[in-house]
Every structure is written in C-alpha cells, then in structure tokens.
Design an enzyme around this catalytic site. Sequence first.
Site, PDB file in Angstrom:
ATOM      1  N   GLN A   1     -12.134  29.263  -3.808  1.00  0.00           N
ATOM      2  CA  GLN A   1     -10.991  29.135  -4.706  1.00  0.00           C
ATOM      3  C   GLN A   1      -9.911  30.102  -4.213  1.00  0.00           C
ATOM      4  O   GLN A   1     -10.038  31.320  -4.356  1.00  0.00           O
ATOM      5  CB  GLN A   1     -11.408  29.459  -6.136  1.00  0.00           C
ATOM      6  CG  GLN A   1     -12.616  28.651  -6.622  1.00  0.00           C
ATOM      7  CD  GLN A   1     -12.282  27.196  -6.857  1.00  0.00           C
ATOM      8  OE1 GLN A   1     -11.589  26.847  -7.821  1.00  0.00           O
ATOM      9  NE2 GLN A   1     -12.762  26.324  -5.974  1.00  0.00           N
TER      10      GLN A   1
ATOM     11  N   GLY B   1      -9.408  26.322 -16.948  1.00  0.00           N
ATOM     12  CA  GLY B   1      -9.955  26.073 -15.626  1.00  0.00           C
ATOM     13  C   GLY B   1      -8.936  26.225 -14.512  1.00  0.00           C
ATOM     14  O   GLY B   1      -7.742  26.455 -14.738  1.00  0.00           O
ATOM     15  N   HIS B   2      -9.414  26.050 -13.286  1.00  0.00           N
ATOM     16  CA  HIS B   2      -8.563  26.254 -12.116  1.00  0.00           C
ATOM     17  C   HIS B   2      -7.467  25.200 -12.018  1.00  0.00           C
ATOM     18  O   HIS B   2      -7.634  24.058 -12.412  1.00  0.00           O
ATOM     19  CB  HIS B   2      -9.391  26.311 -10.823  1.00  0.00           C
ATOM     20  CG  HIS B   2     -10.199  25.088 -10.530  1.00  0.00           C
ATOM     21  ND1 HIS B   2     -11.210  25.083  -9.614  1.00  0.00           N
ATOM     22  CD2 HIS B   2     -10.144  23.827 -11.025  1.00  0.00           C
ATOM     23  CE1 HIS B   2     -11.742  23.880  -9.547  1.00  0.00           C
ATOM     24  NE2 HIS B   2     -11.105  23.109 -10.398  1.00  0.00           N
ATOM     25  N   ASN B   3      -6.323  25.641 -11.508  1.00  0.00           N
ATOM     26  CA  ASN B   3      -5.146  24.788 -11.281  1.00  0.00           C
ATOM     27  C   ASN B   3      -4.479  24.299 -12.558  1.00  0.00           C
ATOM     28  O   ASN B   3      -3.567  23.461 -12.494  1.00  0.00           O
ATOM     29  CB  ASN B   3      -5.478  23.566 -10.421  1.00  0.00           C
ATOM     30  CG  ASN B   3      -5.936  23.922  -9.024  1.00  0.00           C
ATOM     31  OD1 ASN B   3      -5.948  25.083  -8.633  1.00  0.00           O
ATOM     32  ND2 ASN B   3      -6.324  22.909  -8.268  1.00  0.00           N
TER      33      ASN B   3
END
Length: 354
Positions: free
Chosen positions: A222, A263-265
């Site tokens: 990540q 969460g990511h993004n």
Amino acid sequence: MTEPTNQTKVSPVFFPDAQKVTVREIAEWAGAEIVRGDGELTISGVAPLDEGVPGTLAFLDNPKYLDHLETTKATACLVSKKHLSKVPEGVVPLLTKDPYRSLAAVLGELYPAGMRPLSATNERSVSARAYVEDSAQLGEGVVVEAGAVIGANVVIGAGSQIGPGAVIAANCQLGDKCFVGANASVQHSVLGDRVIIHPGVCLGQDGFGFAMGAGGHVKVPQLGRVVIGSDVEIGSGTCIDRGANRDTIVGEGTKIDNQVQIGHNVNIGKHCVIVSQVGISGSAILEDYVAIGGQAGVNGHVRIGQGTHVAGASIVHGDLPAGGRFGGVPARPIRDWVREELALRRLAAQESKK
C-alpha cells in the site's frame, strides 16, 4: 503512592465556572437579539432549562422541552421566534434563528478549554520523557507529552500538542494547532491545521489489500498516504487506512465519530459528517456535505453525491445521486423504504390474523 485524603476524594471539576459576562455580550457572541429585559445582567454558566438558576444561560431547541421553558429560572434563554411567547417573565429572551448553533458559539467563548481534548499535563513544553528524533521540526509552542514518540523528519506546526503515548511516524507532517490524543498512531499522513485526533485513532496503516488465490493470499504493498484537511475532527478508535496506489483523503471541516473504519483510496469531501461505527470500503467517494448515520456501511468503488444523507444501519451498494435521503438495505429513497416497511407490517398483521 500516597493514601487518599478527604480532599483528593472530592469529585474534580474539569471545566470550572466561566468568567462572568453580561447578557449583552452573550447576545453578541450568539448573533441574537435581546427582546426584552436587562442586557447588563451577568451570566457565569450554562444550564439545562429545568436546572436553570439566576446567573445561568439556557436554550430551547427541541419543542418537547417547552414545559421546562415555561418554568425555567435561568437569567436568559436562547430561543427561536416560534417559541418566544413561552419565555416566562423575568427571563431575558435571546432571539436567534438557530438556538443550538448560537449556544455552540457561546460555549466556545465561555469554555475555550472544552474545544479540544484535555491535556494529561499542565506543562507546555516537550516532556523529558518523550522521544523526539533530532531531525524532527517542531514549531513554536509545540507540546509533546510523556511517552510520545516523534519520528525522523516529522514536521509539526506551531501550537500543536501531541498527547501521552502517541506516535508520529517518520516523515509525517502536521499543520498548526493540531491535537493528537493519547496513544494515537499517525503514519504515512499529512494533516492540515487545527486537526483534532482523539485518543486511540490510527491513521495511515496498511489498507486491506491482498491478491486472493487458492495458493494463498499475496499482500499488495500500500504505497499511498492519508491526507487530512484543516479543521477535521476524528473520534476515538477510528482507523483510516492509507491509499494503495493513490491517497486516502478526508476533506476540510469533516467530522468523524468514534470507531469508524475508512478503507484505502477512499475520498471524503468537505464538511461531511460520519457517525460512529460506519464502515467505508476502499475507493468509495463521498462528495461534499454527505452525512452518514451510525452503523451504516458503504461498499467499495461507489459514489455518494453532494449533500446526500444516509440513514443509520443502511447499506450503500451502488452510487447515490446528490441531495437525496436514503435508507435501508440496500439503501434506497427514504420514502420508498418507509412504504416498503409499512407494507411488510401490514402483510405480517394480516398473516397473524389468519
């Protein structure tokens, strides 16, 4: 450890009485009009309507407390026009369009210490029991409390405070007048000014990224950051994952409650409100002024339009247009959801009569 004395057993007061100010000053802070009464009367505190006594300010926002308004003994009361006639004689009505918002402005003036989480110490310096890397840059007036760790090349703006046990990992940047609470963890993150991070928050850890397969799940690095805008507040226990191949973003002025997972993004716009225990999956987009009720879930890669509200415990499976009100599982227009629920109840009632 010393034995407790009668003095130490007394309940502590964390926010002492405010300095005395006049009703006229209160009205100026609140943007309110003094309808009648003496503007030079003094106020030294705020109280609920039913506990109001001379020297206190009360307010009415919810009409269910109208009975309390009619009997309050407070010196003054913030009230809207529709409830003005219910203010008893002897109480100074302060007319305002939004009593609760006006109260917030007044409280901020009377109790400035209540605007940020409490410090564990009265010392205004870098504790000898904190660890700060030599390459870190601390602005004027920065406070670092005992047990905190400041990593290499960290930049912390003027007037910021890092609570006990908090960790600011290498290369992170914090703007001016930020507050990072006890045992919070900040890594791979860039924060604007006046950001409040409550105790136990985790920013910038790995997003949940794996290439799934029968032979095992391969971890995907990540490589993004967490970017937090100015005037954001993040509640205790909330986790915001760093981006995978782009940044995770929280826009300025957004308020996030306790125990939220982002969460990511994920890209969250300006002035959004996200209530406790909401889960937002990777790459979801929330445009400006979105509000999401407690325990709701948002699927990955969906877009929620500007100003849309999602009711608590709902699940957002697909894109939602701007300006709507949605609820249920899956989330759908509130009117449709309510009609469906009523229809199901009628069917259930009919079945039970057979």
